[in-house]
Design a protein around this motif. Sequence first.
Motif, PDB file in Angstrom:
ATOM      1  N   PHE A 409     -11.243   0.541  -0.916  1.00  0.00           N
ATOM      2  CA  PHE A 409      -9.991  -0.168  -0.666  1.00  0.00           C
ATOM      3  C   PHE A 409      -8.948   0.104  -1.757  1.00  0.00           C
ATOM      4  O   PHE A 409      -7.877  -0.477  -1.739  1.00  0.00           O
ATOM      5  N   GLY A 410      -9.301   0.998  -2.684  1.00  0.00           N
ATOM      6  CA  GLY A 410      -8.383   1.299  -3.771  1.00  0.00           C
ATOM      7  C   GLY A 410      -7.865   2.715  -3.767  1.00  0.00           C
ATOM      8  O   GLY A 410      -6.661   2.965  -3.786  1.00  0.00           O
ATOM      9  N   ARG A 411      -8.779   3.683  -3.704  1.00  0.00           N
ATOM     10  CA  ARG A 411      -8.404   5.075  -3.961  1.00  0.00           C
ATOM     11  C   ARG A 411      -7.468   5.673  -2.909  1.00  0.00           C
ATOM     12  O   ARG A 411      -6.651   6.538  -3.231  1.00  0.00           O
ATOM     13  N   PHE A 412      -7.591   5.247  -1.649  1.00  0.00           N
ATOM     14  CA  PHE A 412      -6.777   5.889  -0.615  1.00  0.00           C
ATOM     15  C   PHE A 412      -5.283   5.683  -0.874  1.00  0.00           C
ATOM     16  O   PHE A 412      -4.457   6.524  -0.497  1.00  0.00           O
ATOM     17  N   VAL A 413      -4.918   4.570  -1.505  1.00  0.00           N
ATOM     18  CA  VAL A 413      -3.511   4.308  -1.817  1.00  0.00           C
ATOM     19  C   VAL A 413      -2.987   5.356  -2.794  1.00  0.00           C
ATOM     20  O   VAL A 413      -1.870   5.876  -2.635  1.00  0.00           O
ATOM     21  N   ASN A 414      -3.785   5.693  -3.805  1.00  0.00           N
ATOM     22  CA  ASN A 414      -3.387   6.717  -4.774  1.00  0.00           C
ATOM     23  C   ASN A 414      -3.425   8.102  -4.141  1.00  0.00           C
ATOM     24  O   ASN A 414      -2.556   8.937  -4.405  1.00  0.00           O
ATOM     25  N   MET A 415      -4.427   8.337  -3.299  1.00  0.00           N
ATOM     26  CA  MET A 415      -4.560   9.648  -2.674  1.00  0.00           C
ATOM     27  C   MET A 415      -3.375   9.942  -1.754  1.00  0.00           C
ATOM     28  O   MET A 415      -2.915  11.089  -1.671  1.00  0.00           O
ATOM     29  N   LEU A 416      -2.848   8.914  -1.090  1.00  0.00           N
ATOM     30  CA  LEU A 416      -1.706   9.087  -0.196  1.00  0.00           C
ATOM     31  C   LEU A 416      -0.382   8.826  -0.910  1.00  0.00           C
ATOM     32  O   LEU A 416       0.673   8.851  -0.277  1.00  0.00           O
ATOM     33  N   ASP A 417      -0.444   8.534  -2.213  1.00  0.00           N
ATOM     34  CA  ASP A 417       0.742   8.359  -3.057  1.00  0.00           C
ATOM     35  C   ASP A 417       1.624   7.207  -2.566  1.00  0.00           C
ATOM     36  O   ASP A 417       2.833   7.357  -2.357  1.00  0.00           O
ATOM     37  N   LEU A 418       1.011   6.043  -2.404  1.00  0.00           N
ATOM     38  CA  LEU A 418       1.701   4.866  -1.887  1.00  0.00           C
ATOM     39  C   LEU A 418       1.921   3.854  -3.011  1.00  0.00           C
ATOM     40  O   LEU A 418       1.458   4.024  -4.130  1.00  0.00           O
ATOM     41  N   SER A 419       2.643   2.778  -2.699  1.00  0.00           N
ATOM     42  CA  SER A 419       2.820   1.656  -3.620  1.00  0.00           C
ATOM     43  C   SER A 419       2.116   0.441  -3.025  1.00  0.00           C
ATOM     44  O   SER A 419       1.894   0.375  -1.811  1.00  0.00           O
ATOM     45  N   SER A 420       1.778  -0.525  -3.864  1.00  0.00           N
ATOM     46  CA  SER A 420       0.994  -1.653  -3.357  1.00  0.00           C
ATOM     47  C   SER A 420       1.108  -2.864  -4.273  1.00  0.00           C
ATOM     48  O   SER A 420       1.322  -2.728  -5.478  1.00  0.00           O
ATOM     49  N   VAL A 421       0.938  -4.038  -3.669  1.00  0.00           N
ATOM     50  CA  VAL A 421       0.884  -5.295  -4.419  1.00  0.00           C
ATOM     51  C   VAL A 421      -0.341  -6.088  -3.961  1.00  0.00           C
ATOM     52  O   VAL A 421      -0.549  -6.276  -2.755  1.00  0.00           O
ATOM     53  N   ALA A 422      -1.132  -6.526  -4.916  1.00  0.00           N
ATOM     54  CA  ALA A 422      -2.269  -7.401  -4.630  1.00  0.00           C
ATOM     55  C   ALA A 422      -1.823  -8.845  -4.761  1.00  0.00           C
ATOM     56  O   ALA A 422      -1.163  -9.206  -5.743  1.00  0.00           O
ATOM     57  N   VAL A 423      -2.169  -9.675  -3.759  1.00  0.00           N
ATOM     58  CA  VAL A 423      -1.772 -11.086  -3.778  1.00  0.00           C
ATOM     59  C   VAL A 423      -2.984 -11.969  -3.504  1.00  0.00           C
ATOM     60  O   VAL A 423      -3.799 -11.662  -2.643  1.00  0.00           O
ATOM     61  N   PRO A 424      -3.124 -13.083  -4.224  1.00  0.00           N
ATOM     62  CA  PRO A 424      -4.216 -14.023  -3.941  1.00  0.00           C
ATOM     63  C   PRO A 424      -3.897 -14.860  -2.703  1.00  0.00           C
ATOM     64  O   PRO A 424      -2.737 -15.210  -2.467  1.00  0.00           O
ATOM     65  N   ILE A 425      -4.914 -15.171  -1.922  1.00  0.00           N
ATOM     66  CA  ILE A 425      -4.720 -15.951  -0.690  1.00  0.00           C
ATOM     67  C   ILE A 425      -5.569 -17.223  -0.673  1.00  0.00           C
ATOM     68  O   ILE A 425      -5.085 -18.305  -0.364  1.00  0.00           O
ATOM     69  N   ALA A 426      -6.848 -17.101  -1.003  1.00  0.00           N
ATOM     70  CA  ALA A 426      -7.757 -18.245  -0.863  1.00  0.00           C
ATOM     71  C   ALA A 426      -8.933 -18.045  -1.807  1.00  0.00           C
ATOM     72  O   ALA A 426      -8.978 -17.087  -2.590  1.00  0.00           O
TER      73      ALA A 426
END
Length: 478
Positions: A409-426
């Motif tokens: 759930f982490g590496r594909f974002v870097n591999m596709l050169d994307l941006s992302s924000v992690a947010v807490p929910i519950a």
Amino acid sequence: MNTQWMDASHLAQAIRQGEMTSTQAVTQSLEQIQKWDGSLHAFVSTFNDNALAIAAVRDAEQRAGHLRGALHGVPIAIKDLFDIAGYPTQAGSKSLPPVLAKQTAHAVARLEAAGAVVIGKAHTVEFAFGGWGTNPVLGAPRNPYDLNVHRVSGGSSSGSAVAVASNMVALALGTDTGGSIRMPSALCGVYGHKSSTGLIGRSGLKLLSNTHDSIGTIARSVRDLILTLPILAEFDFNDPSYTPQLTLLRQVQQLGKPLYNATTRPFRLATLEDEALDVLQADIRQMFESSLRQLEQWYGPITRLRLPAPLAKLTEQAGLLMSAEAYSTLHTLTEDEASPIAPVIRARVNNGREISAKQLIAIYQQRQQWQRQWQSSFAPYDALVMPGMPVTACPLDAVDENSLLLALFGRFVNMLDLSSVAVPIAQSKEGLPMGLQLIAAHNHDHIALELALALEQRGMSRFLPPVGLSSEESRAGI
């Protein structure tokens, strides 16, 4: 005034308005570190005397009406991958000579120029090459959401996330190669921004992977992520990969205005259809499906997309790329059997020795092709919504260092050169954090941040302090 659980924005405002001093803020931060870090192990070192001396200067400046910037007087932590003049950068290892840095890394210098007070260096996985947050050489930080069992914090920005989640600091600087900001943010219940590569200058940073590494902040609110991005994204003349994004930064500054309402903005959302989602822990699956239903009520149908390759394939290829690039810079250390490097880290880096130039070029070419395919299929959408992590924080002694569960759930974002924000929910039944990952296109960080802000303003996302640390009766220690 007590700084307990204030975010950096509130803290800066209180200092700016004279409701408290920087010296008080730094002192309370050092007291929290003194109280808890013996158990939580967030910091490699703290700069007590220096931090207090700088805080006194910030207070004198405030009294004279001179504020350096938006973080004037706020204590922060820095991942031990960044150079700070006068201090060694150990990168979570005992194998590097303790040479004192001559210059401060660009990102750290930008935060200091905005008035921040660096209070210390936070632990990292050795050479930042790991997602669980373990470090057999220097010790693994402890997830503050379980004071009875030593659970992982996530990595590699492990100490940064623990320091923020346990109120040692309100803000910390981290890096992300394959989830290294998002994984600890998800497991420690805080907010984390994986910026687009090239958006924040990397000079003075010890790189693991030149292709994948990006810089970002970990905080207890979305607005702190928004506040810090324009500060960090100032021009870095010493990083050839830095690319100014003035339009993006203007949009981020709009998000930071006090009365900005992100809840009125429509978002076109998608999520993934992939066999890897079958590995979701039961309560995370329930949280994720409930979140999707709520998001559909607000924003309409959520489309299910497939990546240009299965998550497992993207994860594997990203790992090969990371090993090859890490080996190119670390091989002198990792090939030396006398170097005190953790065996699992040595093996990860030395795996790059087996990757030929022909293979590496093929990976780069495949990566570019996947990026083009994803840009085409994702073009109609604003953000991809994913679980932050597939599982909650496990006990340290249950970690399988060969498992790629978190990396999925982490590496594909870097591999596709994307941006992302992690947010807490519950939180899970065990009281462990669960969250979402909000992913946007490259150099569309403002969209991921705005969606995160909307969820925070709607009350869907918020930071929940660890129970033991937020109750006065539990503060005697673990």
